[in-house]
Scaffold this active site. Structure first.
Site, PDB file in Angstrom:
ATOM      1  N   CYS A  22      20.323 -23.368  52.562  1.00 11.24           N
ATOM      2  CA  CYS A  22      20.600 -24.778  52.964  1.00 11.24           C
ATOM      3  C   CYS A  22      22.074 -24.809  53.046  1.00 11.24           C
ATOM      4  CB  CYS A  22      20.222 -25.472  51.756  1.00 11.24           C
ATOM      5  SG  CYS A  22      20.651 -27.296  51.775  1.00 11.24           S
ATOM      6  N   CYS A 389      35.434 -51.880  10.268  1.00 13.73           N
ATOM      7  CA  CYS A 389      34.305 -51.558   9.424  1.00 13.73           C
ATOM      8  C   CYS A 389      33.349 -50.467  10.057  1.00 13.73           C
ATOM      9  CB  CYS A 389      33.561 -52.869   9.272  1.00 13.73           C
ATOM     10  SG  CYS A 389      32.003 -52.713   8.175  1.00 13.73           S
TER      11      CYS A 389
END
Length: 403
Positions: A22, A389
């Site tokens: 490819c 927190c």
């Protein structure tokens, strides 16, 4: 894609057409080589029909000896990269002993072929083929199937095939190389004993240029500092490890536990996906995972909070990436049962509006992984500072004497 030549370099422009399966991967690999001016995907060495991608991949052409081959036309400055070097790289970058295929790609369009432009190129191609054949035989491989022929005509592939890898950024490079090289290199022993105990991340890398590998490193892996060790290996360096995944694609991400593959992923993976996959591997079905990826919240005064609330000096880090998030010098006891900080480490977190539960809050996420950390509340800290927190379960702690 044409690229500028080095300044003050004399020019000896030549052209060679190379087929090694490819054409998408080879095109990008040739373009990355110093001295290559242009690499163009196309078709050659066929006859009897129009050279188009649709035609050559037609099932009836699969074993047609008159089919066109997928090739790359390489234009290069032979004063910067010699024909010999280019052909050596060509042979080393695929398996020339496979006939009409490379790996899972089967058909005459994937044949190994060199189409030369000059007699000197032909001579060098034949000489190097003979030399490489001896090296392959010594390594246990069969006969080279590469054809060496004069170029009759090159047909440029459709535009969507040119620079295909650049247009498709989340793929992989097929790596069918044998590992046999012209220049004898001392075999580097890779000890995989460490992979047989505990959890590990293994990245299958490429010996040649792989843009997806480089992108994965630059955008995700280079700043990884997590507690699960990360290792790079080539496909032939996995001795002693039980692998289920195919190993011909680079990059491939393998998650290993006690010497066995737990999961494998082919191709480039963006940062968000990588850390979600890693989170499932490291944390499993735990409260930490639910907090990190489902925006959960741990119970106040939980066990991890009790462990982390009075540590010595050090840094709290992202549980997955190891990136520093909060320093103990900015920690304070808010009395809420959650770890609280006045500030995060600079540029370590991101801020997001959170409208859940009928409230308007600002969510805090780790910049390195995107995991949920907690919320920030304005002016709820000491002396009017903000209060970050944070859920203790998504943090790890590194003492100052170990950072």
């Amino acid at each position: 894609m044409p690229k500028p030549e080095m300044e003050n370099a004399s020019v000896n422009i030549q052209m060679l057409v190379l087929g090694s399966g490819c054409f998408w991967g080879p095109e990008k690999r040739y373009e990355a080589m110093k001295g290559v001016i242009d690499a163009e995907s196309g078709y050659a060495d066929g006859r009897g029909f129009k050279a188009t991608y649709k035609n050559i991949v037609s099932p009836r052409r699969r074993f047609d000896e008159n089919n066109y081959a997928e090739v790359v036309k390489v234009t290069y400055n032979a004063n910067l990269i010699s024909t010999e070097s280019l052909i050596k790289s060509y042979f080393e970058s695929h398996d020339p002993t496979q006939k009409n295929r490379q790996g899972n790609d089967v058909g005459t369009q994937y044949r190994s072929i060199i189409l030369f432009d000059t007699n000197e190129q032909a001579k060098q191609a034949h000489d190097l083929k003979a030399r490489y054949q001896l090296l392959l035989q010594q390594a246990g491989y069969g006969d080279i199937q590469t054809k060496i022929k004069p170029l009759e005509r090159f047909y440029s592939a459709e535009e969507y095939h040119q620079n295909y890898l650049a247009k498709n950024p989340n793929g992989y490079c097929p790596d069918h190389s044998t590992g046999v090289t012209f220049e004898k290199k001392e075999a580097k022993f890779v000890d995989n004993d460490a992979l047989k105990s505990g959890k590990h991340i293994v990245i299958l890398d490429s010996r040649s240029y792989c843009p997806y590998c480089e992108k994965l490193k630059s955008t995700v892996l280079n700043d990884y500092q997590g507690s699960i060790p990360l290792h790079y290996r080539y496909a032939d360096q996995l001795q002693g490890i039980d692998i289920m995944s195919a190993t011909w694609a680079t990059p491939t991400i393998l998650l290993i536990e006690n010497g066995k593959e737990v999961a494998g992923y082919q191709g480039f993976m963006n940062r968000e996906t990588f850390y979600k996959v890693l989170g499932a591997f490291k944390l499993g079905d735990t409260e930490a995972y639910k907090i990190a990826f489902q925006k959960g919240t741990e119970r106040p005064f939980c066990k991890q909070y009790d462990i982390f609330k009075n540590t010595g000096e050090g840094v709290f880090v992202d549980k997955l990436s190891g990136a520093p998030l909060f320093d103990t010098k900015d920690r304070f006891n808010s009395g809420t049962g959650w770890l609280s900080f006045k500030y995060p480490v600079k540029d370590s977190v991101t801020y997001h509006q959170d409208l859940s539960y009928g409230m308007v809050r600002t969510e805090i996420r780790s910049k390195s992984t995107g995991i949920h950390l907690g919320h920030v509340f304005e002016k709820e800290g000491p002396n009017g500072a903000d209060r970050y927190c944070i859920n203790a379960n998504v943090l790890d702690f590194i003492p100052s004497n170990k950072s």
